[in-house]
Design a protein around this motif. Structure first.
Motif, PDB file in Angstrom:
ATOM      1  N   UNK A  42      27.755  31.812-176.884  1.00 21.76           N
ATOM      2  CA  UNK A  42      28.675  30.984-176.109  1.00 21.76           C
ATOM      3  C   UNK A  42      29.935  30.633-176.895  1.00 21.76           C
ATOM      4  N   UNK A  43      29.786  30.299-178.177  1.00 25.44           N
ATOM      5  CA  UNK A  43      30.956  29.959-178.990  1.00 25.44           C
ATOM      6  C   UNK A  43      31.886  31.154-179.153  1.00 25.44           C
ATOM      7  N   UNK A  44      31.323  32.341-179.319  1.00 27.83           N
ATOM      8  CA  UNK A  44      32.156  33.534-179.454  1.00 27.83           C
ATOM      9  C   UNK A  44      32.826  33.891-178.137  1.00 27.83           C
ATOM     10  N   UNK A  45      32.129  33.658-177.033  1.00 29.25           N
ATOM     11  CA  UNK A  45      32.741  33.869-175.715  1.00 29.25           C
ATOM     12  C   UNK A  45      33.973  32.976-175.588  1.00 29.25           C
ATOM     13  N   UNK A  46      33.829  31.709-175.951  1.00 30.58           N
ATOM     14  CA  UNK A  46      34.960  30.778-175.868  1.00 30.58           C
ATOM     15  C   UNK A  46      36.109  31.261-176.744  1.00 30.58           C
ATOM     16  N   UNK A  47      35.788  31.726-177.951  1.00 31.61           N
ATOM     17  CA  UNK A  47      36.829  32.216-178.857  1.00 31.61           C
ATOM     18  C   UNK A  47      37.493  33.478-178.299  1.00 31.61           C
ATOM     19  N   UNK A  48      36.683  34.431-177.830  1.00 33.30           N
ATOM     20  CA  UNK A  48      37.211  35.689-177.300  1.00 33.30           C
ATOM     21  C   UNK A  48      38.140  35.473-176.106  1.00 33.30           C
ATOM     22  N   UNK A  49      37.809  34.487-175.288  1.00 30.13           N
ATOM     23  CA  UNK A  49      38.603  34.226-174.088  1.00 30.13           C
ATOM     24  C   UNK A  49      39.696  33.191-174.313  1.00 30.13           C
ATOM     25  N   UNK A  50      39.832  32.773-175.570  1.00 32.78           N
ATOM     26  CA  UNK A  50      40.851  31.778-175.932  1.00 32.78           C
ATOM     27  C   UNK A  50      40.724  30.503-175.116  1.00 32.78           C
ATOM     28  N   UNK A  51      39.502  30.066-174.962  1.00 28.40           N
ATOM     29  CA  UNK A  51      39.260  28.783-174.314  1.00 28.40           C
ATOM     30  C   UNK A  51      38.682  27.853-175.370  1.00 28.40           C
ATOM     31  N   UNK A  52      38.893  26.571-175.219  1.00 27.75           N
ATOM     32  CA  UNK A  52      38.453  25.634-176.252  1.00 27.75           C
ATOM     33  C   UNK A  52      36.928  25.629-176.368  1.00 27.75           C
ATOM     34  N   UNK A  53      36.458  25.207-177.507  1.00 25.26           N
ATOM     35  CA  UNK A  53      35.016  25.233-177.748  1.00 25.26           C
ATOM     36  C   UNK A  53      34.258  24.315-176.798  1.00 25.26           C
ATOM     37  N   UNK A  54      34.944  23.331-176.268  1.00 22.43           N
ATOM     38  CA  UNK A  54      34.302  22.493-175.247  1.00 22.43           C
ATOM     39  C   UNK A  54      33.877  23.364-174.070  1.00 22.43           C
ATOM     40  N   UNK A  55      34.671  24.391-173.786  1.00 29.30           N
ATOM     41  CA  UNK A  55      34.346  25.291-172.691  1.00 29.30           C
ATOM     42  C   UNK A  55      33.216  26.253-173.045  1.00 29.30           C
ATOM     43  N   UNK A  56      32.815  26.285-174.295  1.00 26.09           N
ATOM     44  CA  UNK A  56      31.631  27.058-174.664  1.00 26.09           C
ATOM     45  C   UNK A  56      30.421  26.509-173.917  1.00 26.09           C
ATOM     46  N   UNK A  57      30.417  25.203-173.689  1.00 22.00           N
ATOM     47  CA  UNK A  57      29.333  24.609-172.896  1.00 22.00           C
ATOM     48  C   UNK A  57      29.390  25.097-171.453  1.00 22.00           C
TER      49      UNK A  57
END
Length: 70
Positions: A42-57
């Motif tokens: 999930x954290x890498x997905x957020x990073x790959x999509x350039x969304x904040x880590x809050x959006x990893x949730x």
């Protein structure tokens, strides 16, 4: 959890993620599901999509929702 997708689901999600005519948030959600299906964290997905880590949730919640529907 791993998120299995059928080939038809994958084709549809790839088309949604690539379409300039679809709202950004929907394209982002499609990208989240596609990456989750590849087993990306999930954290890498957020990073790959350039969304904040809050959006990893958010990525985690999409993953859980789709898995629970199956």
């Amino acid at each position: 959890p791993l998120l299995p997708l059928s080939s038809a689901e994958r084709v549809i999600l790839e088309a949604v993620a690539a379409s300039a005519e679809i709202p950004t948030r929907v394209r982002t959600r499609a990208g989240i599901v596609l990456r989750a299906a590849e087993g990306v964290s999930n954290n890498l997905i957020a990073k790959d999509l350039s969304i904040c880590t809050r959006h990893a949730r958010v990525a985690a919640s999409f993953r859980r929702a789709v898995v629970l529907e199956r």
